[in-house]
Enzyme design. Structure first.
Site, PDB file in Angstrom:
ATOM      1  N   HIS A   1      62.471-124.787  32.083  1.00  0.00           N
ATOM      2  CA  HIS A   1      63.281-125.996  32.231  1.00  0.00           C
ATOM      3  C   HIS A   1      62.586-127.004  33.146  1.00  0.00           C
ATOM      4  O   HIS A   1      62.619-128.213  32.901  1.00  0.00           O
ATOM      5  CB  HIS A   1      64.655-125.655  32.825  1.00  0.00           C
ATOM      6  CG  HIS A   1      65.497-124.778  31.952  1.00  0.00           C
ATOM      7  ND1 HIS A   1      65.735-123.456  32.256  1.00  0.00           N
ATOM      8  CD2 HIS A   1      66.166-125.021  30.803  1.00  0.00           C
ATOM      9  CE1 HIS A   1      66.517-122.930  31.328  1.00  0.00           C
ATOM     10  NE2 HIS A   1      66.801-123.856  30.436  1.00  0.00           N
TER      11      HIS A   1
ATOM     12  N   GLY B   1      72.014-124.385  31.924  1.00  0.00           N
ATOM     13  CA  GLY B   1      71.883-123.849  33.268  1.00  0.00           C
ATOM     14  C   GLY B   1      71.005-122.619  33.302  1.00  0.00           C
ATOM     15  O   GLY B   1      70.200-122.380  32.403  1.00  0.00           O
TER      16      GLY B   1
END
Length: 283
Positions: free
Chosen positions: A40, A34
């Site tokens: 990402h 996360g």
């Protein structure tokens, strides 16, 4: 709001993957903890080039944190993460809780050697056992054709690649180049910990590696170039855990240019924040 499908159990996840498989679709996995950032998103973008369906796992894995590390304060931004994943065209966010991943009585870990030895292991001896165990679980839970990892965590990439090969796991592990800020700082979820002054200093880590790589490529002795980089980083206020030249595949120590592809790797603390980075030495 976001329309990404969010699954919390392995049973739900496997049912979704079975439906994709029945339709003849390829599946990609992007494992994360996360606090998603542009690095990402680059992994998700790369996944589109390898598969029809994309799963992003979001799980802050407790087994890869030592008791003295930042598990409790690790940034958790699930709503924003889901929005970023949705915007990147991800099909499913897999968001298990700790009990789903490590049910009562869980007693199995993966034993590692090879590229897992040294560097991070010298300072975080239980880290890669936790990483390898959770990644192996994610591979068996999602059954992906391909899994994408950032090169910023280069030793992790080497460990996971070796594990998948050694255990005959039917997944292609793909490394994606490190995403950086315009000043060279590698993107990391932990960069939010840096003070304004530390943020101005942090790019010197990448510059020291770049200067060392250039020196080695220009004929300087590897040991001398590495030592000069350590001095530069230390003089800038970093506390250096390691700064090493290693074989890019095996991560064994490398003494000279021509002994194999070289990767320079560093881990150093700036205030309370531990930063890692790495770059190749061009052939």
């Amino acid at each position: 709001m976001t329309d990404i499908e969010t699954l919390h159990t392995v049973a739900e996840l496997r049912a979704r993957v079975r439906a994709w498989r029945a339709a003849g679709e390829r599946v990609a996995l992007v494992p994360t903890m996360g606090a998603l950032h542009a690095g990402h998103v680059a992994l998700m973008d790369a996944a589109h080039r390898h598969a029809d369906r994309i799963i992003v796992s979001i799980f802050v894995n407790p087994t890869q944190f030592a008791p003295t590390e930042d598990l409790a304060r690790y940034p958790r931004t699930l709503d924003a993460d889901r929005q970023k994943a949705s915007a990147a065209g991800v099909d499913v966010a897999f968001v298990p809780d700790v009990a789903e991943m490590y049910p009562d009585g869980f007693a199995t870990t993966i034993s590692l050697a090879g590229p897992a030895l040294g560097l991070e292991t010298d300072f975080r001896p239980t880290h890669f056992a936790g990483v390898a165990t959770v990644v192996a679980k994610l591979f068996t839970q999602t059954a992906p054709d391909v899994a994408l990892f950032g090169e910023k965590d280069y030793q992790q990439l080497a460990v996971v690649t070796r594990m998948a090969r050694d255990l005959d796991l039917p997944v292609e592990v793909v490394g994606v180049p490190t995403m950086r800020e315009p000043d060279g700082l590698a993107l990391s979820s932990r960069n939010v910990y840096l003070s304004a002054e530390e943020r101005r200093t942090a790019p010197l880590l990448h510059k020291a590696l770049t200067d060392a790589a250039h020196a080695i490529r220009s004929g300087a002795a590897v040991a001398e170039a590495v030592q000069a980089a350590r001095r530069t980083v230390g003089d800038a206020g970093f506390a250096v855990d390691y700064l090493e030249a290693r074989h890019a595949v095996t991560l064994a120590p490398v003494a000279a240019l021509g002994a194999g592809p070289i990767r320079l790797l560093v881990a150093a603390r700036l205030g309370a924040t531990r930063l890692i980075d790495n770059i190749p030495v061009p052939d």
